[in-house]
Write a protein that holds these residues in place. Sequence first.
Motif, short mmCIF file in Angstrom:
data_model
loop_
_atom_site.label_atom_id
_atom_site.label_comp_id
_atom_site.label_asym_id
_atom_site.label_seq_id
_atom_site.Cartn_x
_atom_site.Cartn_y
_atom_site.Cartn_z
N LEU B 114 0.83 -1.21 0.00
CA LEU B 114 0.00 0.00 0.00
C LEU B 114 0.87 1.26 0.00
CD1 LEU B 114 -2.99 1.02 0.26
CD2 LEU B 114 -2.54 1.21 2.71
N ALA B 146 -0.60 11.34 -2.84
CA ALA B 146 -1.78 11.72 -2.04
C ALA B 146 -2.02 10.69 -0.94
CB ALA B 146 -3.01 11.83 -2.95
N LEU B 147 -1.85 9.42 -1.31
CA LEU B 147 -2.06 8.34 -0.34
C LEU B 147 -1.10 8.47 0.83
CD1 LEU B 147 -3.80 5.78 -0.01
CD2 LEU B 147 -1.92 4.50 -0.98
N ILE B 149 0.26 11.11 1.99
CA ILE B 149 -0.16 12.24 2.84
C ILE B 149 -1.27 11.78 3.80
CG2 ILE B 149 -1.33 14.49 2.82
CD1 ILE B 149 0.14 15.01 0.10
N ILE B 150 -2.21 10.99 3.26
CA ILE B 150 -3.31 10.49 4.10
C ILE B 150 -2.77 9.52 5.17
CG2 ILE B 150 -5.39 9.03 4.06
CD1 ILE B 150 -5.96 10.27 1.26
N LEU B 151 -1.87 8.65 4.76
CA LEU B 151 -1.32 7.67 5.71
C LEU B 151 -0.50 8.37 6.82
CD1 LEU B 151 -0.28 4.74 3.32
CD2 LEU B 151 -2.38 5.02 4.62
N ALA B 153 -1.22 11.44 7.87
CA ALA B 153 -2.20 12.17 8.70
C ALA B 153 -2.91 11.25 9.69
CB ALA B 153 -3.22 12.86 7.79
N THR B 154 -3.12 9.97 9.31
CA THR B 154 -3.79 9.05 10.24
C THR B 154 -2.78 8.35 11.16
OG1 THR B 154 -3.65 7.15 8.76
CG2 THR B 154 -5.62 8.53 8.57
N PHE B 156 -0.80 5.98 10.13
CA PHE B 156 -0.65 4.60 9.65
C PHE B 156 0.82 4.24 9.45
CE2 PHE B 156 -0.34 1.39 6.30
CZ PHE B 156 -1.38 0.51 6.57
N ILE B 159 2.37 3.55 12.76
CA ILE B 159 1.85 2.32 13.37
C ILE B 159 2.59 1.10 12.80
CG2 ILE B 159 -0.18 0.79 13.59
CD1 ILE B 159 -1.92 3.36 13.17
N MET B 160 2.79 1.12 11.48
CA MET B 160 3.36 -0.06 10.83
C MET B 160 4.87 -0.04 10.74
SD MET B 160 1.03 -2.10 10.35
CE MET B 160 1.57 -3.39 9.24
#
Lengths: 291, 168
Positions: B114, B146-147, B149-151, B153-154, B156, B159-160
Motif C-alpha cells: 500500500l 496523495a495516499l 499524505i493520508i497515511l 495524517a492518520t 498509519f 503504526i506499521m
Amino acid sequence: MTSYALFLGCTIPARQPHYELAARKALTKLGIELVDLEGATCCAPPPIQSIDLETSLAIAAYNICLAEEADLNILTLCTGCFESLTIANRLLKENRELREKINKILSNAGKEFKGTKEVKHYLQVLMDDVGVNHLKQNVVKPLNNLNVAAFSGCHLLRPSELLRFDDPERPRIFDTLIEVLGAKSIPYKNKLRCCGGLLRGYADDIALAIARDKIVNAYNAGADCISTLCPFCFLTLDLGQMLIKTTYKEEYNLPIIHYAELLSLSIGVEPKELALDFHKIKVDKVLEKIG
Amino acid sequence: MTEEKPLDFTREITSRLGGETITHCYQCGTCASTCPVARTTERYNPRQLIRLALLGQRDEVLKGDTIWLCASCYNCQERCPQKVEVADVIYALRNMAIREGNVPAIYMEFATGLMSEGRLAPISKFLEKKRTEYGLPPLKPANVEALKIILAATGFDKIMFKKEGASP
C-alpha cells in the motif's frame, strides 16, 4: 447512455484480466459507459481495515472524492471494493462526526468528502440501469440450462445493515441474473457460506479446508460450474482446486467462472474474445454444454 | 500478567471505532455456531474471544493468534441477536494488537504494498503485456503521493513502520 466511474481495485487489473475484459465487453455492449478514474488507489479492504479502521475509511473516502469530482457514480466489479467503498460512503453520509474527522484527514491531500455519489456493484447496474427485460432481449446465446452454483461471496451481502444489496438470508438478485441468461441457478448446501479466502497467507490450511467444503457442496449438487463475482473467491476456488489436488488427493475439475464471463458469452461475445486461458480449471466442458 | 482491571480493557475496546458494541454480548453462541472457521478448527471461537476480552484477558486476546483467524465473512454480525458487531469488534482488537507489535508477516506485506504502490497487488510486466494483447487500456497509476499524505495524517505509517529499537 449511463456513465459510471469504473473502480477496478487492485486484484482484477493486476491478476485477473479475464474478469475485467469480460466486464468491459458486456457492460459496454449493454449501453453502460465506463470511465477510468485518474489516480484511484487500493479501496482499503479487510487487510487494511485490520491494521487501522480510520485509515481505511480515509482511503475509501479519498477514492469516492475522485468520483465526486468527476461527477460520476462508482461502479465496482470486485465485491471487496464494493464493501469497502459502500461502508465508507454510507457511514460518512450518515455520521456527521465521523465525516468531519475523516475530512480533516483528507484536507491534507486537498480533498473533501461531500457525500453526493452512489457506489454500485455491477449487478445493481444490470438490475437498475439495464433492467432484466432489456438484458433478456440481449441474450442471443441462452446458456442451455447450464447448472450454475451461484456464489456471490460474503461482501456483496454482508454486513447487510450498511451494504443493503439484497436479503442477506434469502438473496435473489444474483440468481435472477443467472436465470435471465438461460441457465439454472441450482440450490446447494451452505450456498451463502464464506470461501475462506481472507485467511489465505495467514492460515492456509484452514482457508483451503473451507474452500474445499464449497467445492464439494457445489460438486455434489450437480453444478456444471461455480459462478463468482469476487476475485478472491475466484482465486480461492480455482487455484484452490490445484491445492486440493496436492493436499487432499482429490480432483473435482469444477470450472469457476466469473458472472461477467457467462454474461458476455450469452450476449454474443465469442469465447476467443475473452481471456479464458486465465482459468486454472479449464472451462471447455461449460463451453461444450452451452454449444 | 497485567494489573489492569477487566473494565479498563472493555472501556479501551468500546472507545475504538468498531469496538463499541462488545458489551451487548450475552454469550448465546450464535456467532460460533454460524462461523465457518469455528466449524473447521478448534483454534477459533468468536464467543470465547469476546468473553476473554470482557474478562480483561488483554494479553491472551491481543498477543495470541486467535484474532487473526476471523475470515471477516460477517455471518456472526449478521445473526447476532444482541446486535454485537462481532466482525467489527475483531477489527478493533486487531487494530489494538497491531499497535502493540502483534503484526503477522502477511499484514506487513499488505502495508508495504500500500505504501509503495498504492495497491495491494502490484502489476507485473507480464500482465501489462497481456493487457495490451487483450486490448485492455493501460492501468492508470495510483496517486501514491496523495495516499502517503493520508497515511501520514492518520499515523498509519508510524503504526506499521516504527523505527528499530523505538519503544512501542
